[in-house]
Design an enzyme around this catalytic site. Structure first.
Site, PDB file in Angstrom:
ATOM      1  N   ARG A  40       0.859  -1.181   0.000  1.00 13.88           N
ATOM      2  CA  ARG A  40       0.000   0.000   0.000  1.00 13.88           C
ATOM      3  C   ARG A  40       0.892   1.226   0.000  1.00 13.88           C
ATOM      4  O   ARG A  40       1.147   1.790  -1.037  1.00 13.88           O
ATOM      5  CB  ARG A  40      -0.930  -0.024   1.217  1.00 13.88           C
ATOM      6  CG  ARG A  40      -1.991   1.062   1.191  1.00 13.88           C
ATOM      7  CD  ARG A  40      -3.064   0.730   2.220  1.00 13.88           C
ATOM      8  NE  ARG A  40      -4.110   1.726   2.260  1.00 13.88           N
ATOM      9  CZ  ARG A  40      -4.141   2.757   3.111  1.00 13.88           C
ATOM     10  NH1 ARG A  40      -3.166   2.917   3.976  1.00 13.88           N
ATOM     11  NH2 ARG A  40      -5.127   3.631   3.082  1.00 13.88           N
ATOM     12  N   SER A 109     -12.098  -2.709  -4.123  1.00 12.91           N
ATOM     13  CA  SER A 109     -12.790  -2.387  -2.882  1.00 12.91           C
ATOM     14  C   SER A 109     -14.272  -2.174  -3.155  1.00 12.91           C
ATOM     15  O   SER A 109     -14.636  -1.549  -4.146  1.00 12.91           O
ATOM     16  CB  SER A 109     -12.218  -1.102  -2.270  1.00 12.91           C
ATOM     17  OG  SER A 109     -10.866  -1.270  -1.960  1.00 12.91           O
ATOM     18  N   LYS A 138     -14.485  -4.459  20.974  1.00 13.36           N
ATOM     19  CA  LYS A 138     -15.130  -5.776  20.948  1.00 13.36           C
ATOM     20  C   LYS A 138     -16.648  -5.673  21.102  1.00 13.36           C
ATOM     21  O   LYS A 138     -17.362  -6.662  21.001  1.00 13.36           O
ATOM     22  CB  LYS A 138     -14.582  -6.654  22.065  1.00 13.36           C
ATOM     23  CG  LYS A 138     -13.162  -7.164  21.796  1.00 13.36           C
ATOM     24  CD  LYS A 138     -12.699  -8.035  22.963  1.00 13.36           C
ATOM     25  CE  LYS A 138     -11.194  -8.314  22.871  1.00 13.36           C
ATOM     26  NZ  LYS A 138     -10.702  -8.991  24.078  1.00 13.36           N
TER      27      LYS A 138
END
Lengths: 222, 222
Positions: A40, A109, A138
């Site tokens: 990237r 994407s 979470k």
């Protein structure tokens, strides 16, 4: 290589690698069993991406692991990468296919079903779907602006090319992404910023493998 | 086309085009006799540069004028441009040559004699040398951090490929750049921001032609 095998997918970014070289991170991830690497490095020059790409190409080729270049088809060609990954504002998938030929791996994407269907129609080999989790929290009720595993499920239902989830994925939530239908998970900082990038890769791979094994187990008849 | 014919060279940049479309600026410059157009547009996405590039390619091809793409070899290939212009932090000239083949025009930015010699050795077809004038002020004692016509002269002495001056060049000072040995002058805002881009191109072309005609005139014997 076949994108259906992209269980763990490392996206490199030197700026979130805790001061370590991208080559060091890639080597650790390969030791940990990473399946594919995307160069990237959005924040650097084309010259530096090319030079770094040559190094990463040598390392990944030695491990027989695919190397994908983000956005730049010319850099992918120059370093003999396996393919490119294109965002919705990059060159169109069909144009990249024309330049790279039928053998190249072209990823795209997508964050909606429409984008996913269009990318498949244009000839993409796999989709990167996300952001799955807007935060790495979470808390299940969050996805804080992430599309969540539900979108993974909608998209895998709508297209027949492999889907990789990306965005906020950790060893703790990777299983949910695979359960939703993804062939694998792509991460940046979960590996690049980890104290031990090799161990982080192993944990991620274990989570993906466990979810796949569970998914492959036929349900017991009551 | 032969870069030795690049007397007037337009570099496009929508952000300094006074709200007008780049295609409108290019058409006006073609009417004014521009010799070559470079698609710069650094501040936009690859997708938009590609789409705009297709439009500009059609316009320039209709006028039989070269189209050069800044930095991106892949976009140059995708829109069938005549070549690329590479900065010192872009892909290396030799890599671009490998990707584009022997017929493509490859230009390279150089601000020193060393950079110019290296670009020539790597296979560049012409050089963009600058910044010539750091300001567009007419004060001759300035060049405010620009390299000035002196550097054009040093570089044209050191290499045999054509040199185009760039940076702060206007119809008023273009003659000095040509007198120093440049085959032509490249401008952005002198044309893109002009009230009348066609007239601005004509003025620039007249200044270049006048300087060349004077240079070609043998001195009278006393």
């Amino acid at each position: 290589m076949n994108p259906a095998t992209y269980g763990t997918y490392l996206v490199t970014q030197a700026s979130v690698s805790a001061g370590r070289e991208t080559t060091e991170i890639v080597e650790a991830a390969l030791d940990g069993g990473i399946d594919v690497v995307q160069l990237r490095e959005k924040k650097t020059t084309a010259q530096r991406r090319y030079e770094l790409g040559l190094e990463v190409r040598e390392i990944t080729a030695g491990a027989d692991v695919d190397l994908i270049v983000n956005d730049r088809v010319d850099i992918a060609q120059a370093i003999d990468a396996d393919g490119v990954h294109l965002g919705q504002s990059d060159l169109p998938v069909a144009v990249a296919r024309e330049l790279l030929g039928p053998e190249a791996v072209i990823g795209c994407s997508a964050s909606t079903v429409d984008e996913a269907r269009r990318a498949e129609a244009d000839g993409a080999d796999y989709l990167g779907v996300g952001t799955v989790y807007g935060t790495t929290s979470k808390e299940v009720d969050a996805y804080k602006d992430g599309v969540g595993p539900e979108r993974i499920a909608e998209i895998t239902d709508a297209v027949s090319i492999p889907v990789v989830g990306i965005g906020g994925i950790t060893a703790a939530n990777a299983g949910s992404v695979v359960d939703a239908g993804a062939v694998g998970v792509a991460v940046i900082s979960e590996i690049t910023a980890a104290e031990d990038p090799c161990a982080a890769t192993e944990s991620l791979a274990a989570a993906v493998e466990t979810a796949k094994a569970m998914g492959d187990t036929p349900p017991h008849d009551g």
